[in-house]
Design a protein around this motif. Structure first.
Motif, PDB file in Angstrom:
ATOM      1  N   ARG A 273       0.833  -1.195   0.000  1.00  0.00           N
ATOM      2  CA  ARG A 273       0.000   0.000   0.000  1.00  0.00           C
ATOM      3  C   ARG A 273       0.868   1.245   0.000  1.00  0.00           C
ATOM      4  NH1 ARG A 273      -4.225   2.111   4.671  1.00  0.00           N
ATOM      5  NH2 ARG A 273      -5.115   3.776   3.409  1.00  0.00           N
ATOM      6  N   VAL A 274       0.380   2.299  -0.637  1.00  0.00           N
ATOM      7  CA  VAL A 274       1.044   3.600  -0.565  1.00  0.00           C
ATOM      8  C   VAL A 274       0.261   4.499   0.388  1.00  0.00           C
ATOM      9  CG1 VAL A 274       2.212   3.504  -2.791  1.00  0.00           C
ATOM     10  CG2 VAL A 274      -0.154   4.319  -2.695  1.00  0.00           C
ATOM     11  N   ASN A 275       0.979   5.394   1.035  1.00  0.00           N
ATOM     12  CA  ASN A 275       0.391   6.269   2.044  1.00  0.00           C
ATOM     13  C   ASN A 275      -0.719   7.121   1.435  1.00  0.00           C
ATOM     14  OD1 ASN A 275       0.101   7.552   4.535  1.00  0.00           O
ATOM     15  ND2 ASN A 275       1.609   9.129   4.018  1.00  0.00           N
ATOM     16  N   GLY A 276      -1.905   7.057   2.031  1.00  0.00           N
ATOM     17  CA  GLY A 276      -3.040   7.815   1.523  1.00  0.00           C
ATOM     18  C   GLY A 276      -3.607   7.281   0.231  1.00  0.00           C
ATOM     19  N   ASP A 277      -3.115   6.114  -0.205  1.00  0.00           N
ATOM     20  CA  ASP A 277      -3.556   5.484  -1.462  1.00  0.00           C
ATOM     21  C   ASP A 277      -3.350   6.390  -2.667  1.00  0.00           C
ATOM     22  OD1 ASP A 277      -4.395   3.021  -0.246  1.00  0.00           O
ATOM     23  OD2 ASP A 277      -6.169   4.066   0.488  1.00  0.00           O
ATOM     24  N   VAL A 278      -2.250   7.164  -2.634  1.00  0.00           N
ATOM     25  CA  VAL A 278      -1.890   7.997  -3.783  1.00  0.00           C
ATOM     26  C   VAL A 278      -0.382   7.897  -4.001  1.00  0.00           C
ATOM     27  CG1 VAL A 278      -3.791   9.637  -3.501  1.00  0.00           C
ATOM     28  CG2 VAL A 278      -1.577  10.113  -2.420  1.00  0.00           C
ATOM     29  N   ILE A 279       0.018   8.046  -5.277  1.00  0.00           N
ATOM     30  CA  ILE A 279       1.428   8.240  -5.598  1.00  0.00           C
ATOM     31  C   ILE A 279       1.601   9.660  -6.113  1.00  0.00           C
ATOM     32  CG2 ILE A 279       1.825   5.802  -6.090  1.00  0.00           C
ATOM     33  CD1 ILE A 279       1.762   6.504  -9.088  1.00  0.00           C
ATOM     34  N   ARG A 280       2.818  10.158  -6.020  1.00  0.00           N
ATOM     35  CA  ARG A 280       3.112  11.531  -6.447  1.00  0.00           C
ATOM     36  C   ARG A 280       4.160  11.495  -7.544  1.00  0.00           C
ATOM     37  NH1 ARG A 280       2.363  10.710  -1.359  1.00  0.00           N
ATOM     38  NH2 ARG A 280       0.761  11.900  -0.228  1.00  0.00           N
ATOM     39  N   VAL A 281       3.783  11.978  -8.704  1.00  0.00           N
ATOM     40  CA  VAL A 281       4.685  12.018  -9.853  1.00  0.00           C
ATOM     41  C   VAL A 281       4.810  13.465 -10.294  1.00  0.00           C
ATOM     42  CG1 VAL A 281       5.106  11.218 -12.203  1.00  0.00           C
ATOM     43  CG2 VAL A 281       4.006   9.697 -10.548  1.00  0.00           C
ATOM     44  N   ASP A 282       5.996  14.007 -10.181  1.00  0.00           N
ATOM     45  CA  ASP A 282       6.253  15.410 -10.521  1.00  0.00           C
ATOM     46  C   ASP A 282       5.280  16.342  -9.805  1.00  0.00           C
ATOM     47  OD1 ASP A 282       8.312  14.578 -12.214  1.00  0.00           O
ATOM     48  OD2 ASP A 282       6.942  14.356 -13.908  1.00  0.00           O
ATOM     49  N   GLY A 283       5.010  16.011  -8.546  1.00  0.00           N
ATOM     50  CA  GLY A 283       4.164  16.853  -7.712  1.00  0.00           C
ATOM     51  C   GLY A 283       2.671  16.655  -7.883  1.00  0.00           C
TER      52      GLY A 283
END
Length: 293
Positions: free
Chosen positions: A58-68
């Protein structure tokens, strides 16, 4: 869930079926038709061998961050809930392909190729993931296997007499998973004695056992007597072993990736466990399972 016809393959020793939905290995059987995988009892878990892409865990907050920019990302990624194209089907081999689409771009803004190849060669199942970057920018990605093997195996040995034996000593401490499914900052003691992990339900009261890194590239799973499964994972530096207490399976999960550390809010490219592919670059990740007598 989409219903798709199973693709069946066989050798003189093993038979298998793969579901194009998720390219998921659905069953693996010996020459007498005995099941070597989970019974998928809904009281515990209906999964069988999901493919983990483009994240593991799992990723934190169920989001990934790509270039902000934030993109929603479900646990273990989206491949396990996507229909793959069947691009090769032979008596003992089948290949499944997934490429990016407008749907995948909503979660993962990269152009990719993911192929899963399943081959039965005598008593060995060879599974190969081919991951390619078909875009023009570097692509961060993770990948993991998640097959659930029968516990106990169907050879008359009691469940309590099953164990995992690694190909080398594994003295290191293990990662701990939080209630939110993230990697805790503190670690847990390893239950491995030398090279041997004696399986018991109490090990899994707090989720999976997680090695990061794992020194071994091979292990044997099975009872103290009778046939066993020899499992090789030469391309993955991490390993999870998991079940739900009382279930009739144990998952042996070689990973090239891991869940977010708790509190992680950094870029996806910097996430622990990520590897990066240059444009037009490919990587192959193999897992082999051999039934030994």
């Amino acid at each position: 869930m989409t219903e798709t016809p199973l693709v069946r393959i066989a050798s003189d020793t093993l038979s298998a079926a793969i579901d194009p939905y998720g390219a998921e290995l659905t069953w693996l059987r010996d020459a007498e038709g005995r099941d070597l995988m989970t019974d998928a009892d809904p009281a515990f878990w209906t999964g069988r061998a999901p493919i983990l892409f483009p994240i593991v865990g799992r990723v934190n907050g169920d989001v990934i961050r790509v270039d902000g920019i934030e993109y929603p990302m479900p646990k273990h990624g989206f491949a396990r809930h996507t229909v793959f194209a069947v691009v090769r089907q032979e008596a003992s081999r089948a290949t499944f392909r997934l490429v990016d689409s407008s749907d995948t771009q909503d979660n993962y803004p990269f152009h990719f190729l993911l192929e899963l190849d399943f081959v039965l060669d005598g008593a060995t199942l060879i599974m190969t993931a081919r991951i390619g970057n078909s875009g023009d920018v570097p692509m961060p990605v993770s990948f993991g296997w998640h097959p659930a093997f029968a516990w106990p195996l169907p050879y008359g040995v009691p469940r309590a007499d099953h164990r995992i034996v690694f190909d080398q000593d594994e003295p290191g401490r293990l990662k701990r998973i939080t209630e939110e499914g993230l990697i805790a900052w503190d670690e847990r003691n390893s239950p491995v004695e030398g090279r041997t992990l004696v399986l018991r339900d109490a090990l899994f009261g707090d989720d999976a056992l997680v090695w990061n890194p794992i020194g071994s590239q091979r292990l044997t799973y099975g009872g103290t007597t009778g046939p066993t499964l020899d499992i090789e994972f030469p391309d993955t530096p991490m390993l999870g072993i998991w079940t739900k207490p009382g279930a009739h399976y144990v998952c042996v999960e070689p990973w090239h990736g891991i869940a977010d550390p708790e509190g992680y809010e950094g870029e996806f490219r910097a996430k622990p466990g990520i590897f990066e592919l240059a444009p037009d670059e490919e990587r192959h990740i193999v897992m082999r399972v051999t039934l030994t007598s």
